[in-house]
Enzyme design. Structure first.
Site, PDB file in Angstrom:
ATOM      1  N   THR A  33       1.733   6.451  15.026  1.00 28.64           N
ATOM      2  CA  THR A  33       2.021   7.303  13.874  1.00 28.64           C
ATOM      3  C   THR A  33       1.301   6.826  12.615  1.00 28.64           C
ATOM      4  OG1 THR A  33       4.190   7.705  14.852  1.00 28.64           O
ATOM      5  CG2 THR A  33       3.907   8.320  12.539  1.00 28.64           C
ATOM      6  N   GLY A  52      16.031  -3.245  36.395  1.00 30.19           N
ATOM      7  CA  GLY A  52      17.113  -3.437  35.431  1.00 30.19           C
ATOM      8  C   GLY A  52      16.805  -4.531  34.416  1.00 30.19           C
ATOM      9  N   GLU A  94      -1.416   4.947  10.075  1.00 29.32           N
ATOM     10  CA  GLU A  94      -2.883   5.033  10.040  1.00 29.32           C
ATOM     11  C   GLU A  94      -3.391   6.296  10.735  1.00 29.32           C
ATOM     12  OE1 GLU A  94      -5.275   3.336   8.445  1.00 29.32           O
ATOM     13  OE2 GLU A  94      -3.514   2.497   7.443  1.00 29.32           O
ATOM     14  N   ARG A 144       1.012   1.856  39.489  1.00 25.44           N
ATOM     15  CA  ARG A 144       1.493   2.015  38.114  1.00 25.44           C
ATOM     16  C   ARG A 144       1.033   0.842  37.246  1.00 25.44           C
ATOM     17  NH1 ARG A 144       7.594   2.179  39.532  1.00 25.44           N
ATOM     18  NH2 ARG A 144       7.994   2.652  37.343  1.00 25.44           N
ATOM     19  N   TYR A 201       0.862  -1.181   0.000  1.00 28.24           N
ATOM     20  CA  TYR A 201       0.000   0.000   0.000  1.00 28.24           C
ATOM     21  C   TYR A 201       0.899   1.231   0.000  1.00 28.24           C
ATOM     22  CZ  TYR A 201      -3.869   3.000   1.561  1.00 28.24           C
ATOM     23  OH  TYR A 201      -4.834   3.965   1.671  1.00 28.24           O
TER      24      TYR A 201
HETATM   25  C1  FAD Z   1       6.349   1.625  10.780  1.00 26.39           C
HETATM   26  C2  FAD Z   1       5.583   2.422   9.771  1.00 26.39           C
HETATM   27  C3  FAD Z   1       4.893   1.768   8.775  1.00 26.39           C
HETATM   28  C4  FAD Z   1       4.219   2.477   7.792  1.00 26.39           C
HETATM   29  N1  FAD Z   1       3.581   1.800   6.782  1.00 26.39           N
HETATM   30  C5  FAD Z   1       3.042   2.509   5.756  1.00 26.39           C
HETATM   31  C6  FAD Z   1       2.478   1.842   4.635  1.00 26.39           C
HETATM   32  O1  FAD Z   1       2.445   0.609   4.575  1.00 26.39           O
HETATM   33  N2  FAD Z   1       2.002   2.581   3.605  1.00 26.39           N
HETATM   34  C7  FAD Z   1       2.022   3.941   3.640  1.00 26.39           C
HETATM   35  O2  FAD Z   1       1.585   4.556   2.689  1.00 26.39           O
HETATM   36  N3  FAD Z   1       2.534   4.609   4.703  1.00 26.39           N
HETATM   37  C8  FAD Z   1       3.051   3.929   5.759  1.00 26.39           C
HETATM   38  N4  FAD Z   1       3.589   4.603   6.841  1.00 26.39           N
HETATM   39  C9  FAD Z   1       3.586   6.068   6.864  1.00 26.39           C
HETATM   40  C10 FAD Z   1       2.608   6.633   7.894  1.00 26.39           C
HETATM   41  O3  FAD Z   1       1.309   6.438   7.464  1.00 26.39           O
HETATM   42  C11 FAD Z   1       2.936   8.116   8.120  1.00 26.39           C
HETATM   43  O4  FAD Z   1       4.190   8.185   8.731  1.00 26.39           O
HETATM   44  C12 FAD Z   1       1.879   8.756   9.004  1.00 26.39           C
HETATM   45  O5  FAD Z   1       0.739   8.961   8.266  1.00 26.39           O
HETATM   46  C13 FAD Z   1       2.333  10.075   9.646  1.00 26.39           C
HETATM   47  O6  FAD Z   1       2.614  10.999   8.675  1.00 26.39           O
HETATM   48  P1  FAD Z   1       3.974  11.819   8.654  1.00 26.39           P
HETATM   49  O7  FAD Z   1       5.073  10.868   8.871  1.00 26.39           O
HETATM   50  O8  FAD Z   1       3.928  12.622   7.432  1.00 26.39           O
HETATM   51  O9  FAD Z   1       3.906  12.760   9.915  1.00 26.39           O
HETATM   52  P2  FAD Z   1       3.810  14.371   9.886  1.00 26.39           P
HETATM   53  O10 FAD Z   1       2.453  14.767   9.427  1.00 26.39           O
HETATM   54  O11 FAD Z   1       4.952  14.931   9.183  1.00 26.39           O
HETATM   55  O12 FAD Z   1       3.908  14.653  11.444  1.00 26.39           O
HETATM   56  C14 FAD Z   1       4.953  15.409  12.045  1.00 26.39           C
HETATM   57  C15 FAD Z   1       4.378  16.189  13.212  1.00 26.39           C
HETATM   58  O13 FAD Z   1       3.521  17.212  12.704  1.00 26.39           O
HETATM   59  C16 FAD Z   1       2.276  17.193  13.366  1.00 26.39           C
HETATM   60  N5  FAD Z   1       1.214  17.630  12.430  1.00 26.39           N
HETATM   61  C17 FAD Z   1       1.051  17.282  11.144  1.00 26.39           C
HETATM   62  N6  FAD Z   1      -0.033  17.906  10.641  1.00 26.39           N
HETATM   63  C18 FAD Z   1      -0.571  18.660  11.638  1.00 26.39           C
HETATM   64  C19 FAD Z   1      -1.696  19.539  11.753  1.00 26.39           C
HETATM   65  N7  FAD Z   1      -2.508  19.751  10.712  1.00 26.39           N
HETATM   66  N8  FAD Z   1      -1.939  20.120  12.929  1.00 26.39           N
HETATM   67  C20 FAD Z   1      -1.126  19.902  13.996  1.00 26.39           C
HETATM   68  N9  FAD Z   1      -0.052  19.095  13.933  1.00 26.39           N
HETATM   69  C21 FAD Z   1       0.224  18.490  12.778  1.00 26.39           C
HETATM   70  C22 FAD Z   1       2.091  15.745  13.788  1.00 26.39           C
HETATM   71  O14 FAD Z   1       1.210  15.664  14.897  1.00 26.39           O
HETATM   72  C23 FAD Z   1       3.520  15.352  14.152  1.00 26.39           C
HETATM   73  O15 FAD Z   1       3.764  15.746  15.467  1.00 26.39           O
HETATM   74  C24 FAD Z   1       4.236   3.900   7.838  1.00 26.39           C
HETATM   75  C25 FAD Z   1       4.917   4.538   8.860  1.00 26.39           C
HETATM   76  C26 FAD Z   1       5.584   3.829   9.823  1.00 26.39           C
HETATM   77  C27 FAD Z   1       6.323   4.569  10.903  1.00 26.39           C
HETATM   78  C1  FAD Z   2      22.111  -0.354  31.680  1.00 24.71           C
HETATM   79  C2  FAD Z   2      22.370  -0.702  33.104  1.00 24.71           C
HETATM   80  C3  FAD Z   2      23.641  -0.564  33.615  1.00 24.71           C
HETATM   81  C4  FAD Z   2      23.929  -0.936  34.926  1.00 24.71           C
HETATM   82  N1  FAD Z   2      25.221  -0.833  35.386  1.00 24.71           N
HETATM   83  C5  FAD Z   2      25.513  -1.323  36.624  1.00 24.71           C
HETATM   84  C6  FAD Z   2      26.861  -1.348  37.093  1.00 24.71           C
HETATM   85  O1  FAD Z   2      27.788  -0.920  36.393  1.00 24.71           O
HETATM   86  N2  FAD Z   2      27.117  -1.890  38.308  1.00 24.71           N
HETATM   87  C7  FAD Z   2      26.120  -2.377  39.099  1.00 24.71           C
HETATM   88  O2  FAD Z   2      26.413  -2.847  40.185  1.00 24.71           O
HETATM   89  N3  FAD Z   2      24.828  -2.349  38.697  1.00 24.71           N
HETATM   90  C8  FAD Z   2      24.502  -1.846  37.474  1.00 24.71           C
HETATM   91  N4  FAD Z   2      23.191  -1.823  37.048  1.00 24.71           N
HETATM   92  C9  FAD Z   2      22.121  -2.340  37.926  1.00 24.71           C
HETATM   93  C10 FAD Z   2      21.222  -1.245  38.462  1.00 24.71           C
HETATM   94  O3  FAD Z   2      21.898  -0.493  39.406  1.00 24.71           O
HETATM   95  C11 FAD Z   2      19.930  -1.870  39.030  1.00 24.71           C
HETATM   96  O4  FAD Z   2      19.233  -2.433  37.970  1.00 24.71           O
HETATM   97  C12 FAD Z   2      19.094  -0.815  39.714  1.00 24.71           C
HETATM   98  O5  FAD Z   2      19.663  -0.515  40.938  1.00 24.71           O
HETATM   99  C13 FAD Z   2      17.637  -1.238  39.941  1.00 24.71           C
HETATM  100  O6  FAD Z   2      17.579  -2.358  40.719  1.00 24.71           O
HETATM  101  P1  FAD Z   2      16.743  -3.639  40.297  1.00 24.71           P
HETATM  102  O7  FAD Z   2      17.063  -3.943  38.903  1.00 24.71           O
HETATM  103  O8  FAD Z   2      16.990  -4.632  41.341  1.00 24.71           O
HETATM  104  O9  FAD Z   2      15.220  -3.177  40.376  1.00 24.71           O
HETATM  105  P2  FAD Z   2      14.127  -3.711  41.408  1.00 24.71           P
HETATM  106  O10 FAD Z   2      14.399  -3.175  42.738  1.00 24.71           O
HETATM  107  O11 FAD Z   2      13.950  -5.163  41.269  1.00 24.71           O
HETATM  108  O12 FAD Z   2      12.844  -2.954  40.825  1.00 24.71           O
HETATM  109  C14 FAD Z   2      11.698  -3.629  40.311  1.00 24.71           C
HETATM  110  C15 FAD Z   2      10.477  -2.794  40.658  1.00 24.71           C
HETATM  111  O13 FAD Z   2      10.259  -2.855  42.066  1.00 24.71           O
HETATM  112  C16 FAD Z   2      10.083  -1.563  42.596  1.00 24.71           C
HETATM  113  N5  FAD Z   2      10.578  -1.529  43.960  1.00 24.71           N
HETATM  114  C17 FAD Z   2      11.735  -2.049  44.444  1.00 24.71           C
HETATM  115  N6  FAD Z   2      11.828  -1.806  45.745  1.00 24.71           N
HETATM  116  C18 FAD Z   2      10.735  -1.097  46.125  1.00 24.71           C
HETATM  117  C19 FAD Z   2      10.263  -0.534  47.355  1.00 24.71           C
HETATM  118  N7  FAD Z   2      10.940  -0.677  48.480  1.00 24.71           N
HETATM  119  N8  FAD Z   2       9.099   0.126  47.359  1.00 24.71           N
HETATM  120  C20 FAD Z   2       8.400   0.249  46.233  1.00 24.71           C
HETATM  121  N9  FAD Z   2       8.782  -0.256  45.045  1.00 24.71           N
HETATM  122  C21 FAD Z   2       9.951  -0.927  44.987  1.00 24.71           C
HETATM  123  C22 FAD Z   2      10.857  -0.664  41.659  1.00 24.71           C
HETATM  124  O14 FAD Z   2      10.347   0.645  41.704  1.00 24.71           O
HETATM  125  C23 FAD Z   2      10.621  -1.317  40.314  1.00 24.71           C
HETATM  126  O15 FAD Z   2       9.414  -0.846  39.781  1.00 24.71           O
HETATM  127  C24 FAD Z   2      22.901  -1.432  35.747  1.00 24.71           C
HETATM  128  C25 FAD Z   2      21.596  -1.534  35.242  1.00 24.71           C
HETATM  129  C26 FAD Z   2      21.325  -1.183  33.941  1.00 24.71           C
HETATM  130  C27 FAD Z   2      19.926  -1.325  33.408  1.00 24.71           C
END
Ligand code: FAD
Ligand code: FAD
Ligand code: CA
Lengths: 670, 670
Positions: free
Chosen positions: B426, B405, B428, B337, B139
């Site tokens: 985005t 994490g 449709e 949440r 399309y």
């Molecule tokens: C994964 C993917 C698959 C797709 N598949 C297809 C497909 O199979 N065939 C096809 O034909 N197309 C396809 N598309 C295209 C898609 O339909 C367009 O990207 C979509 O319609 C949004 O248009 P745009 O990218 O021009 O956004 P834009 O219109 O450029 O939007 C940019 C920004 O401007 C804002 N904006 C635009 N007009 C206004 C307005 N009048 N008032 C206020 N704000 C406005 C928007 O809200 C947005 O924040 C695909 C896109 C994606 C990402």
């Molecule tokens: C890209 C990346 C890089 C990292 N690099 C390092 C690194 O270099 N060294 C290192 O040691 N670690 C590293 N980490 C680990 C990171 O520090 C932990 O992922 C982070 O501390 C969160 O802990 P968790 O994953 O155990 O989350 P969790 O505690 O398991 O969280 C899960 C959910 O439980 C909720 N939750 C947890 N406790 C409570 C509470 N008491 N009350 C309410 N809600 C709670 C949280 O809000 C969350 O929604 C990395 C992680 C990432 C994603």
């Protein structure tokens, strides 16, 4: 900008519209002339060096990507030495390279951990090795089973007095270290956090320097199992980093590799606590979180820069009499999504700058054994870490959506920016857990009001709680909302009333912990209100300073109002239900906001030019300085590996047979 | 579930807590016993077929990924025929395969376009070819320069009476077709949208069937340039799809390949409009958007299923007397949440079901030449498309963050789910543009109230505008918020007041378009309020039906209240500033919400089990049915290509030299 030579500047009209001095704003954004000069110089060196090329990152396999990032890290190190860069320059150089890799953890966590927790002797031994990269270190705290709850870690470090060694061990699968960056493949050493056990007694979590790999051939040392934890979110993105898994099978290290600044184990296994205050550890936390807030302003400003420029180039609808269509940046709805993010980028920049000051202040006080501001500083950085990283993550994705379909292409730069950024909401403290910490601090602040302890720093408005509980907003016209004192009082009153309402509810429960849990949802909302107030108030304070440059302060004033009033609009429910403002005033705030958007509009492109990002750094077809969007998108497309051949690999096996087969209607029921 | 055999069910305790009959809820979720049976059967066939393996998707290169998706598409087609599946079964089979590929566009857009816009003759010629996959179609509407504004497309189709052909041409770079799925590499044909020009006159945008590639060797036909537009967001994700670029250099097609159901070009180049109503086109739009709402409920429920199960397994903090720590699902903040998203998944499911009915209703009316409900149906589907896809995108990412994490690992399944889902905001119709359309419809509805046209369908509450403008909410206790009539009136009053306030503001401006633009931000908010009301009211209607199964209706009633009251909380500002409720009532709603979360808690796992997803479909170490999370994460890690060797590729070139080099302090200034 270096990038525009002969090519037409499609954004020239926009730049002419600007009502302020962009070069002066660049200084404000950078923090000083000095910082601007260094950042700019480092950015250009990196941008012009082909080794640092990154436009192909989304197309590399994990292995290629990782190898390439090792290459960049080595090259960066070589260049830093060749160019004889200072520490400040080197750090800017590394961030200009803009690729997650082991040096981030080595410099950002391993070295600071030794500095903060090592004795002078330990520092003397390890820091020179680390600083010359003769060892590569990582920070191994998190385990498969425990992240947020550090006390729950299961790794053990048991002192063996017979050999004067610690035995590091992973007793369960869930005790495997899991996540440390740089651990999976690159590091030779780690600071490992484990339960210290001496004489059968558990002394809680302590840090240990453990060698993981041979310095000769990089093979893991006996008893150590180590590897990468697998592919993470996004193309390129954080996959250049080797976040790792690590298991210890009774690995022995000498006693002097426990980090002993704060507590020691003696030769005979006695556990001693030194007179160095434990709180020193918090100083490091304040430091790390302050850099996270800085990074938030950088990541958000990058996304906003791309979206603002593209929205100025992109035209859609609204052609009159066959003229050009409207730039999408002229649509109010586009402005209402984009400009608050632009304002937030500036707001976070200034609050980050202030946090730098706070860190120095805290450090000086700690040295003078003054711990009075530490809880407040700690809560404040925890809260700002949470607030800024959440807004930035959502903001990058919003910027991507604001670019319509084209934002979904990696060549827009936005998908990778999002994927590499989002873990900031989780690491260094899960954002929700951070807000709960802020909430605890706020409850304590309120409960100590009665006892006459005056609240300090960012909590000092609670000293005026009585006034804030009953004051009423004086806004009568939309312009009244431009007064900083009016804004400030509204935000203070909202935060104070929300916090105090929670405190009252919690105090009604018999067991404090139960009350805390029962009202934790409200408490988190109150903590957010408190954090937003901090950002608003630091923006306002910034504007009370002298800011040179024609129109610069005026432009920032508009952004400050946009920041505050867009928050007020988003959280109208808070302000109304606490009676801080009335519905009429809420509607006047909206009216003012509409007029502020119109004032931002002519300055939008100049406001993002002021970030001074190179096209290399942005790595975005949509965010190019010269606005030459369509040819860039078009050319980038043809470089995709899928375009290597006109007829795709797989055609003969999987397409042709389908097209050629005869499906008899008997065979299929379709 | 088939997945649990010998292995322990770590979630057994959770399942025992459930207060309703899960098998009955599965029927409710699926829509009927019949649908449950088919969905379940198809899901199992796909899950057990090794060709459809997808756990390695995030690790494949773009080319491998694409080739693999061609393989799956061919295999799916073969199996569909071998198993003699019905159309209904085939469609479920394809969605169980869960990989974006050309069949999505072929069946979802190409075939419907011919059905909707082709004459009977054209349908007779093309549909059999398409239905037997003897041609593959896409399309091709969007261009590099135009997406939302279809009238702005630049491709031309100029009739040449000498040869009885159309000449399809791309006059500019920005007129390149850009985005169509399946175009880049797979399709042999496309429905191309272009300006129809006859005798020098432009008749606007029309659709044309254009062959793109040779049916013999798949090479592009003369005058056609075609390729892939490059890598998109995420690992795996939508990169299995060949979204394409297409340029025409005066490509000729026979006259009868213009889709001529609604308008025709005669042999001598006359442009005729048939008596078939143009509005028929909207019927297709309603259909496509209805499937998008269905897909939203599926994607959101998938993410929620992963997050609920993992939150029940994950324990962090709160250990008492050395006992196990708390399950994170027991934290109120986690619930606040997660549970609104769980409720939203169900809400979207039911509004999607209702939209199916709406589509049948609209189709029947169109056949009877009754266009009266079309604008309402059109606005309603546009709005629900926008609302559900926005909430789902944000919701998936929120679920990822709720997993801490580990949610950042591809093995959690969440990164890919997010990246593949977000473009629904985005395509449709950009979600913001959709809301502006809803807003226009609402303004028209209000302005025609005076003229005595009674508003229909989802807008019929405007018929009670007078009452809604002055009614006051009767809530006195938290339990009053459980009454559907109370909820409904609050949501109706809020939407009506917001819309009517906008209408008043807009009517004050001299030029309607200017007013629309000036107040477009408020209008979009009003449109959201209207759409939320629709979802709430359809959930309530659903519960007025007979729903069999022990405890099923009760559980859904709780979710319905969670859905409505969490929205009310999030948008308290709207409700308060329009005077629909007062602050005391807002606070009672919160109180009720807290108690509702406690009621959801014991049923949470059972409520996600009711989605009946296989482990294969979820593809998530965190979301496994049996909760055996840690060993699964651990094993998945070792499969990463980076773990192919213990010492990484690049060590000798880029790590060893660093470690071995002697940096003299003279050389470096560091
Ligand atoms: C994964 C993917 C698959 C797709 N598949 C297809 C497909 O199979 N065939 C096809 O034909 N197309 C396809 N598309 C295209 C898609 O339909 C367009 O990207 C979509 O319609 C949004 O248009 P745009 O990218 O021009 O956004 P834009 O219109 O450029 O939007 C940019 C920004 O401007 C804002 N904006 C635009 N007009 C206004 C307005 N009048 N008032 C206020 N704000 C406005 C928007 O809200 C947005 O924040 C695909 C896109 C994606 C990402
Ligand atoms: C890209 C990346 C890089 C990292 N690099 C390092 C690194 O270099 N060294 C290192 O040691 N670690 C590293 N980490 C680990 C990171 O520090 C932990 O992922 C982070 O501390 C969160 O802990 P968790 O994953 O155990 O989350 P969790 O505690 O398991 O969280 C899960 C959910 O439980 C909720 N939750 C947890 N406790 C409570 C509470 N008491 N009350 C309410 N809600 C709670 C949280 O809000 C969350 O929604 C990395 C992680 C990432 C994603
Ligand atoms: Ca709120």
């Amino acid at each position: 900008m270096a990038e525009i030579g002969e090519v037409e500047d499609h954004l020239a009209d926009e730049r002419r519209k600007a009502e302020f001095d962009v070069s002066a704003m660049k200084v404000v954004w950078a923090g000083s002339r000095h910082e601007l000069e260094i950042t700019d110089r480092m950015a250009r060196i990196v941008a012009s060096d082909p080794v640092f090329r990154k436009d192909n990152r989304a197309m590399l396999s994990r292995k290629e990507l990782f190898k390439n990032s090792l290459k960049k890290a080595a090259h960066a190190w070589r260049r830093i030495i060749e160019l004889r860069l200072t520490e400040e320059e080197a750090s800017k150089f590394r961030s200009s390279v803009d690729e997650a890799c082991y040096p981030d953890l080595h410099w950002g966590m391993f070295v600071p951990a030794i500095k903060g927790q090592g004795t002078d002797e330990q520092q003397k031994k390890w820091l020179p090795l680390a600083k010359k990269l003769q060892i590569i270190g990582c920070y191994a705290q998190t385990e498969l089973g425990h992240g947020s709850n550090v006390q729950g870690l299961e790794t053990t470090a048991t002192f063996d007095p017979e050999t004067d060694e610690f035995v590091i061990h992973s007793p369960t699968l869930s005790s495997s270290k899991w996540w440390p960056g740089g651990l999976g493949k690159a590091s030779t050493h780690a600071v490992v956090y484990a339960h210290l056990i001496t004489n059968g007694e558990d002394h809680g979590i302590h840090g240990f320097i453990v060698q993981l790999r041979s310095l000769d051939d990089h093979s893991p040392l006996p008893g150590i199992t180590v590897g990468d934890i697998g592919t993470k979110f996004g193309n390129g993105a954080y996959n250049s980093m080797d976040n790792g898994v690590l298991q210890f099978d009774h690995v022995r290290i000498p006693r002097d590799q426990m980090l002993m600044r704060i507590s020691q184990v003696t030769r005979d296994g006695k556990y001693l606590v030194s007179d160095v205050p434990r709180q020193l550890v918090y100083g490091t936390m304040v430091f790390v979180r302050q850099t996270i807030v800085q990074d938030a302003s950088i990541a958000l400003s990058r996304a906003v820069c791309i979206a603002v420029r593209y929205s100025s180039v992109r035209r859609q609808f609204g052609s009159q009499n066959g003229g050009p269509e409207s730039q999408v940046i002229d649509y109010k709805t586009q402005q209402s999504r984009l400009f608050p993010l632009l304002a937030s980028a500036y707001a976070f920049r200034f609050v980050g700058e202030w946090l730098k000051w706070l860190y120095t202040d805290v450090t000086q006080r700690l040295q003078a054994n003054d711990f009075s501001t530490l809880p407040e500083a700690h809560a404040c950085t925890a809260g700002l870490k949470s607030l800024t990283t959440s807004v930035t993550s959502d903001g990058i994705e919003e910027c991507r959506k604001l670019c319509g379909g084209h934002g979904y292409l990696c060549s827009s730069g936005l998908p990778e920016l999002f994927a590499v950024y989002v873990p900031a909401c989780t690491y260094e403290g899960d954002n929700n857990v951070m807000l709960l910490q802020v909430a605890r601090f706020l409850l304590k602040t309120v409960s100590s009001l009665a006892s006459g302890h005056p609240p300090v720093g960012t909590a000092s408005y609670f000293g005026r709680a009585e006034h804030l509980m009953q004051c009423s907003c004086e806004v009568r016209t939309a312009d009244d909302w431009l007064k900083p004192s009016v804004i400030l009082e509204a935000f203070e009153a909202r935060a104070a009333r929300m916090v105090i309402a929670c405190a009252k509810n919690v105090s009604k429960t018999l067991v404090l912990e139960e009350g805390f849990s029962e009202f934790s949802i409200d408490l988190v909302e109150a903590a957010v209100a408190h954090c937003q107030l901090i950002v608003v108030s630091k923006f306002i304070e910034k504007l009370q300073q002298d800011i040179p440059g024609s129109g610069v302060k005026e432009a920032l004033q508009v952004l400050c109002s946009v920041y505050a009033l867009s928050l007020l609009h988003k959280h109208t429910g808070d302000f109304l239900s606490t009676g801080c403002i009335n519905p009429k005033q809420a509607s006047l705030a909206n009216e003012q906001l509409r007029s502020l958007y119109a004032q931002v509009r002519p300055n939008a492109v100049a406001l993002v030019d002021s970030f001074n990002y190179t096209d290399y750094y942005l790595n975005s077809a949509l965010g190019r300085y010269d606005g030459n969007v369509y040819p860039t998108l078009y050319e980038a497309a043809w470089k995709d590996p899928l375009n290597d051949s006109v007829v795709p690999d797989g055609y003969h096996e999987y397409i042709r047979p389908l097209l050629k087969q005869q499906v008899t209607s008997r065979a299929a029921r379709l």
